[in-house]
Design a protein around this motif. Structure first.
Motif, mmCIF file in Angstrom:
data_model
loop_
_atom_site.group_PDB
_atom_site.id
_atom_site.type_symbol
_atom_site.label_atom_id
_atom_site.label_comp_id
_atom_site.label_asym_id
_atom_site.label_seq_id
_atom_site.Cartn_x
_atom_site.Cartn_y
_atom_site.Cartn_z
ATOM 1 N N LYS A 4 -23.910 -15.429 -14.372
ATOM 2 C CA LYS A 4 -22.793 -16.133 -14.992
ATOM 3 C C LYS A 4 -21.564 -15.987 -14.109
ATOM 4 N N LYS A 5 -21.793 -15.832 -12.818
ATOM 5 C CA LYS A 5 -20.720 -15.684 -11.830
ATOM 6 C C LYS A 5 -19.872 -14.436 -12.090
ATOM 7 N N VAL A 6 -20.481 -13.393 -12.623
ATOM 8 C CA VAL A 6 -19.823 -12.101 -12.771
ATOM 9 C C VAL A 6 -20.659 -11.099 -11.990
ATOM 10 N N PHE A 7 -20.038 -10.467 -11.016
ATOM 11 C CA PHE A 7 -20.738 -9.547 -10.131
ATOM 12 C C PHE A 7 -20.158 -8.149 -10.312
ATOM 13 N N GLN A 8 -21.004 -7.139 -10.221
ATOM 14 C CA GLN A 8 -20.523 -5.775 -10.376
ATOM 15 C C GLN A 8 -21.233 -4.861 -9.387
ATOM 16 N N TRP A 9 -20.467 -4.292 -8.452
ATOM 17 C CA TRP A 9 -21.024 -3.258 -7.583
ATOM 18 C C TRP A 9 -21.162 -2.001 -8.422
ATOM 19 N N GLY A 10 -22.305 -1.347 -8.317
ATOM 20 C CA GLY A 10 -22.535 -0.120 -9.057
ATOM 21 C C GLY A 10 -23.292 0.885 -8.215
ATOM 22 N N TYR A 11 -23.302 2.124 -8.667
ATOM 23 C CA TYR A 11 -24.040 3.179 -7.969
ATOM 24 C C TYR A 11 -25.008 3.823 -8.955
ATOM 25 N N GLN A 41 -24.318 14.642 -0.186
ATOM 26 C CA GLN A 41 -24.531 13.759 -1.327
ATOM 27 C C GLN A 41 -24.780 12.333 -0.859
ATOM 28 N N THR A 42 -25.671 11.633 -1.561
ATOM 29 C CA THR A 42 -25.973 10.236 -1.263
ATOM 30 C C THR A 42 -26.127 9.482 -2.574
ATOM 31 N N TRP A 43 -25.592 8.270 -2.593
ATOM 32 C CA TRP A 43 -25.754 7.379 -3.740
ATOM 33 C C TRP A 43 -26.300 6.054 -3.240
ATOM 34 N N LYS A 44 -27.212 5.469 -4.002
ATOM 35 C CA LYS A 44 -27.663 4.107 -3.740
ATOM 36 C C LYS A 44 -26.720 3.172 -4.480
ATOM 37 N N ILE A 45 -26.431 2.020 -3.862
ATOM 38 C CA ILE A 45 -25.519 1.040 -4.443
ATOM 39 C C ILE A 45 -26.271 -0.257 -4.685
ATOM 40 N N ILE A 46 -25.891 -0.960 -5.744
ATOM 41 C CA ILE A 46 -26.479 -2.258 -6.045
ATOM 42 C C ILE A 46 -25.374 -3.190 -6.543
ATOM 43 N N LEU A 47 -25.514 -4.454 -6.261
ATOM 44 C CA LEU A 47 -24.592 -5.475 -6.766
ATOM 45 C C LEU A 47 -25.354 -6.314 -7.783
ATOM 46 N N TRP A 48 -25.090 -6.062 -9.070
ATOM 47 C CA TRP A 48 -25.746 -6.815 -10.134
ATOM 48 C C TRP A 48 -25.172 -8.221 -10.188
ATOM 49 N N ASP A 49 -26.008 -9.172 -10.496
ATOM 50 C CA ASP A 49 -25.619 -10.573 -10.642
ATOM 51 C C ASP A 49 -25.999 -10.994 -12.056
ATOM 52 N N SER A 50 -24.999 -11.231 -12.890
ATOM 53 C CA SER A 50 -25.292 -11.583 -14.281
ATOM 54 C C SER A 50 -25.729 -13.034 -14.418
ATOM 55 N N MET A 75 -16.327 -6.203 -2.462
ATOM 56 C CA MET A 75 -16.174 -5.448 -1.213
ATOM 57 C C MET A 75 -14.697 -5.229 -0.912
ATOM 58 N N ARG A 76 -13.898 -6.263 -1.097
ATOM 59 C CA ARG A 76 -12.460 -6.154 -0.824
ATOM 60 C C ARG A 76 -11.797 -5.174 -1.800
ATOM 61 N N TYR A 77 -12.242 -5.168 -3.040
ATOM 62 C CA TYR A 77 -11.738 -4.218 -4.037
ATOM 63 C C TYR A 77 -12.018 -2.784 -3.581
ATOM 64 N N ILE A 78 -13.253 -2.518 -3.156
ATOM 65 C CA ILE A 78 -13.631 -1.181 -2.708
ATOM 66 C C ILE A 78 -12.773 -0.779 -1.514
ATOM 67 N N HIS A 79 -12.645 -1.672 -0.530
ATOM 68 C CA HIS A 79 -11.871 -1.385 0.673
ATOM 69 C C HIS A 79 -10.398 -1.143 0.335
ATOM 70 N N ALA A 80 -9.806 -2.021 -0.464
ATOM 71 C CA ALA A 80 -8.381 -1.895 -0.819
ATOM 72 C C ALA A 80 -8.127 -0.626 -1.635
ATOM 73 N N THR A 81 -9.020 -0.314 -2.546
ATOM 74 C CA THR A 81 -8.855 0.884 -3.376
ATOM 75 C C THR A 81 -8.944 2.146 -2.515
ATOM 76 N N LEU A 82 -9.896 2.180 -1.603
ATOM 77 C CA LEU A 82 -9.995 3.325 -0.701
ATOM 78 C C LEU A 82 -8.735 3.457 0.147
ATOM 79 N N ARG A 103 -23.938 2.990 -12.743
ATOM 80 C CA ARG A 103 -22.549 3.074 -13.213
ATOM 81 C C ARG A 103 -21.691 2.189 -12.327
ATOM 82 N N PRO A 104 -20.686 1.534 -12.900
ATOM 83 C CA PRO A 104 -19.827 0.661 -12.081
ATOM 84 C C PRO A 104 -19.000 1.460 -11.077
ATOM 85 N N ILE A 105 -18.793 0.873 -9.911
ATOM 86 C CA ILE A 105 -17.900 1.474 -8.930
ATOM 87 C C ILE A 105 -16.483 1.123 -9.365
ATOM 88 N N THR A 106 -15.764 2.125 -9.819
ATOM 89 C CA THR A 106 -14.407 1.943 -10.342
ATOM 90 C C THR A 106 -13.398 2.620 -9.418
#
Length: 138
Positions: free
Chosen positions: A107-114, A96-105, A16-23, A121-124
């Motif tokens: 293994k303590k690796v999380f990835q927000w994606g749309y 336009q609308t995108w659904k977002i999901i936070l995958w949980d591997s 979440m902080r990555y998304i906010h800071a990048t924006l 696809r990863p939110i980059t």
């Protein structure tokens, strides 16, 4: 390359902080290049809440990102893939609308994606930069 230097996969909050800071970074750059067309974002800083709503606006155009993360992973066979730890949406005034999901591997690796169709696809930084540029009409 667009994007914050934060590592978005350390935790749901880091994402979440990555998304906010990048924006924030993308908005600052566009506001310098186009001083007559300033983009605003609320809130200016995130809270510790598990549910966050970010709203970007310029003139009549807006972009809203809603994110929510969970303490425990959930699994929904209809969603496919691994368990997930968060959900959300990105919606825009241009329809336009995108659904977002936070995958949980798990293994303590999380990835927000749309979702793009049925693919996640990863939110980059590039994806977020394209949203801000579209909002600005660039």
């Amino acid at each position: 390359m667009p994007g914050s230097s934060l590592t978005p996969t350390d935790s749901p909050v880091a994402g979440m902080r990555y998304i906010h800071a990048t924006l924030r970074e993308e908005i600052a750059q566009l506001n310098v290049r186009r001083p007559g067309q300033r983009i605003s974002m609320t809130p200016e800083s995130l809270t510790d809440d598990k549910k966050q709503t970010l709203r970007l606006a310029v003139g009549e155009r807006w972009l809203q990102i809603e994110l929510e993360w969970f303490e425990r992973a959930k699994f929904d066979p209809a969603m496919g893939g691994p368990p997930y730890r968060g959900i959300g949406t990105i919606s825009a005034s241009w329809g336009q609308t995108w659904k977002i999901i936070l995958w949980d591997s798990l293994k303590k690796v999380f990835q927000w994606g749309y979702f793009e169709g049925t693919e996640v696809r990863p939110i980059t930084g590039d994806f977020l930069a394209s949203l801000v540029a579209t909002l600005a009409g660039a």
